[in-house]
Design a protein around this motif. Structure first.
Motif, PDB file in Angstrom:
ATOM      1  N   THR A 284      46.737  39.242  40.684  1.00  0.00           N
ATOM      2  CA  THR A 284      46.381  40.613  40.319  1.00  0.00           C
ATOM      3  C   THR A 284      47.416  41.099  39.311  1.00  0.00           C
ATOM      4  O   THR A 284      48.534  40.597  39.260  1.00  0.00           O
TER       5      THR A 284
ATOM      6  N   ARG B 156      51.867  49.767  36.712  1.00  0.00           N
ATOM      7  CA  ARG B 156      53.175  49.421  37.283  1.00  0.00           C
ATOM      8  C   ARG B 156      53.881  48.342  36.464  1.00  0.00           C
ATOM      9  O   ARG B 156      55.010  47.980  36.762  1.00  0.00           O
ATOM     10  N   GLY B 157      53.171  47.834  35.448  1.00  0.00           N
ATOM     11  CA  GLY B 157      53.768  46.800  34.614  1.00  0.00           C
ATOM     12  C   GLY B 157      54.106  45.562  35.419  1.00  0.00           C
ATOM     13  O   GLY B 157      55.131  44.933  35.193  1.00  0.00           O
ATOM     14  N   SER B 158      53.277  45.251  36.368  1.00  0.00           N
ATOM     15  CA  SER B 158      53.607  44.110  37.225  1.00  0.00           C
ATOM     16  C   SER B 158      52.423  43.155  37.359  1.00  0.00           C
ATOM     17  O   SER B 158      51.272  43.540  37.175  1.00  0.00           O
TER      18      SER B 158
ATOM     19  N   SER C 230      51.219  39.797  39.983  1.00  0.00           N
ATOM     20  CA  SER C 230      51.603  39.062  41.190  1.00  0.00           C
ATOM     21  C   SER C 230      50.569  37.995  41.479  1.00  0.00           C
ATOM     22  O   SER C 230      49.413  38.084  41.050  1.00  0.00           O
ATOM     23  N   SER C 231      51.022  36.997  42.189  1.00  0.00           N
ATOM     24  CA  SER C 231      50.134  35.894  42.509  1.00  0.00           C
ATOM     25  C   SER C 231      50.554  35.318  43.856  1.00  0.00           C
ATOM     26  O   SER C 231      51.738  35.177  44.143  1.00  0.00           O
ATOM     27  N   VAL C 232      49.573  35.034  44.687  1.00  0.00           N
ATOM     28  CA  VAL C 232      49.871  34.439  45.981  1.00  0.00           C
ATOM     29  C   VAL C 232      49.085  33.139  46.072  1.00  0.00           C
ATOM     30  O   VAL C 232      47.992  33.029  45.513  1.00  0.00           O
TER      31      VAL C 232
ATOM     32  N   TYR D  82      39.357  37.199  49.868  1.00  0.00           N
ATOM     33  CA  TYR D  82      40.494  38.094  49.625  1.00  0.00           C
ATOM     34  C   TYR D  82      39.929  39.494  49.811  1.00  0.00           C
ATOM     35  O   TYR D  82      39.093  39.949  49.032  1.00  0.00           O
TER      36      TYR D  82
ATOM     37  N   ASN E  21      43.818  43.052  50.715  1.00  0.00           N
ATOM     38  CA  ASN E  21      45.154  42.418  50.666  1.00  0.00           C
ATOM     39  C   ASN E  21      45.381  41.353  51.735  1.00  0.00           C
ATOM     40  O   ASN E  21      46.525  41.013  52.047  1.00  0.00           O
ATOM     41  N   LEU E  22      44.297  40.861  52.323  1.00  0.00           N
ATOM     42  CA  LEU E  22      44.389  39.730  53.248  1.00  0.00           C
ATOM     43  C   LEU E  22      43.581  38.592  52.640  1.00  0.00           C
ATOM     44  O   LEU E  22      42.455  38.808  52.185  1.00  0.00           O
ATOM     45  N   TYR E  23      44.161  37.403  52.625  1.00  0.00           N
ATOM     46  CA  TYR E  23      43.427  36.278  52.047  1.00  0.00           C
ATOM     47  C   TYR E  23      43.270  35.159  53.066  1.00  0.00           C
ATOM     48  O   TYR E  23      44.067  35.042  54.007  1.00  0.00           O
TER      49      TYR E  23
END
Lengths: 153, 172
Positions: free
Chosen positions: A89, A94-96, A98-100, A120, A123-125
Motif C-alpha cells: 500500500t 503520509r509520504g509512505s 509499506s509492504s507485508v 486482505y 489490515n488482516l491478511y
C-alpha cells in the motif's frame, strides 16, 4: 486538484518504473489457482515464485500481479519453490509506502491442483493453500512451511 | 482521536516509567502496569470467553504467533519538506503453556528513525500479553492486556477461530 492527480500519476509511473519485478514465465500445467479478495482495493497483491535448490539457495523466477479475482499459474511439480505473496500500500498524504510478505515452501505434486486463497481485509491478511488430488476426490489444507526452516538435502 | 490521545498518554506514562527505570521487564510486570493503567484510564484489558478448549486456543495462538508475529517491519516516511526517515520494528512472540494456562507475550524492539527505547528489556517493550485459561473443558477465558485495535482484532480472531488472518503490522 488537477495538480494532485498529475503528481499521483507521475508518482505511479515512477513506482512502476522502479519496480524490479520480472514477469513470471508461463509454466504448464497451470496448477496454482489463486483467488484474491482485497479490501480496500488500493492494496496491491502480488505472488512471487523463487526456485529452491538442494542447498536451500533461492533463485527469483518472477512475479504475477494478483489484479484479477482469479489468476492461474504453473509451479513446477516435484521441486521445491518459495511461494510468496506481498501486499503493498502507499499513502501519498503520509509520504509512505509499506509492504507485508507471506512466504511458504511448496513442493507441488504431479497432477495435483493447488487452490490458493489470498485475502486482505481490514489490515488482516491470510494465505491458505489447499492441495486437491487429481481426481478431485480429496483435498487438504497445507500448513505453512517457513522458508527459514528449509533444510539442505 | 480518542485512540490517538490514549496512545499519547500511554506513551507518556511509559516514558515516565522508563525514566524511573520502572518499565515492565517481564509479562507479570506488564500485566500489573496495564491494570494500573486501567485505573488511570490509559490502558485496557479485554476479557471474553470462547467455546473452544484450551488446547485448541493454545494451538491456534502458538501457530499464528509464530507465523504472523515473528517479523521485522521496515518503515520509511517522508514529510512534506522532503525529509525521509526510517527504522525497524522487530517483534518477538513468546509462547508459554502448561495444562492449565497458555500465555502469549509479544515484545517490540524499535531501532532507527529517532526511536529510543529507554529502559526497555533486551527484546523490546512488551506490546501485548494474552492469557488463556480453561473455564470448562470446552470453554476458555481470554484476557488481552493492552495492544492496539489491529493486534486485538487478530488475537480475538485466533482465539475464537473465526479469523486466522495475520495483522499487517506496517499499519500500526
Amino acid at each position: 486538484m488537477k495538480g494532485g492527480l498529475g503528481a499521483t500519476l507521475v508518482a505511479a509511473a515512477m513506482l512502476a518504473g522502479c519496480s524490479s519485478a520480472k514477469v513470471y514465465p508461463e509454466v504448464r500445467p497451470a496448477n496454482l489457482h489463486v483467488r484474491t479478495e482485497t479490501s480496500p482495493t488500493q492494496v496491491r497483491a502480488e505472488i512471487h515464485i523463487h526456485r529452491v535448490d538442494a542447498d536451500c539457495r533461492t533463485q527469483y523466477e518472477g512475479t504475477v500481479p494478483l489484479d484479477r479475482p482469479v489468476v492461474e499459474l504453473g509451479v513446477p511439480a516435484g521441486r521445491t519453490s518459495v511461494v510468496a505473496v506481498t501486499f503493498s500500500t502507499s499513502s501519498m498524504l503520509r509520504g509512505s509506502r509499506s509492504s507485508v510478505r507471506y512466504a511458504t515452501l511448496l513442493t507441488p505434486r504431479a497432477g495435483h491442483r493447488y487452490d490458493v486463497k489470498v485475502t486482505y481485509r481490514e489490515n488482516l491478511y491470510d494465505v491458505v493453500i489447499r492441495e486437491n488430488d487429481p481426481r478431485g476426490s480429496s483435498s487438504r489444507q497445507l500448513a505453512r512451511r517457513d522458508p527459514a526452516q528449509c533444510k539442505a538435502s | 482521536m480518542f485512540q490517538h490521545k490514549s496512545r499519547l498518554m500511554l506513551t507518556g506514562v511509559a516514558l515516565v516509567l522508563a525514566g524511573c527505570n520502572m518499565a515492565p521487564k517481564n509479562a507479570d510486570e506488564f500485566r500489573q502496569a496495564t491494570r494500573d493503567g486501567v485505573r488511570l484510564g490509559v490502558a485496557s484489558v479485554e476479557t471474553f470467553e470462547v467455546d473452544r478448549s484450551l488446547r485448541d486456543v493454545s494451538s491456534a495462538l502458538q501457530r499464528k504467533a509464530s507465523e504472523c508475529l515473528n517479523v521485522s517491519v521496515n518503515w520509511r516516511a517522508t514529510n512534506t519538506y522532503g525529509n525521509t526517515r526510517g527504522g525497524v520494528h522487530t517483534y518477538k512472540p513468546t509462547f508459554v503453556a502448561n495444562a492449565s494456562k497458555a500465555e502469549l507475550h509479544v515484545q517490540r524492539k524499535r531501532s532507527g528513525g529517532g526511536d529510543v527505547d529507554v529502559g526497555a528489556p533486551p527484546d523490546g517493550f512488551y506490546d501485548v500479553v494474552v492469557d488463556a485459561t480453561p473455564v470448562t473443558p470446552k470453554r476458555t477465558r481470554i484476557e488481552i492486556y493492552q495492544g492496539d485495535k489491529l493486534m486485538r482484532t487478530a488475537l480475538r480472531g485466533w482465539a475464537t477461530g473465526s479469523n486466522l488472518g495475520c495483522p499487517d503490522l506496517t499499519k500500526r
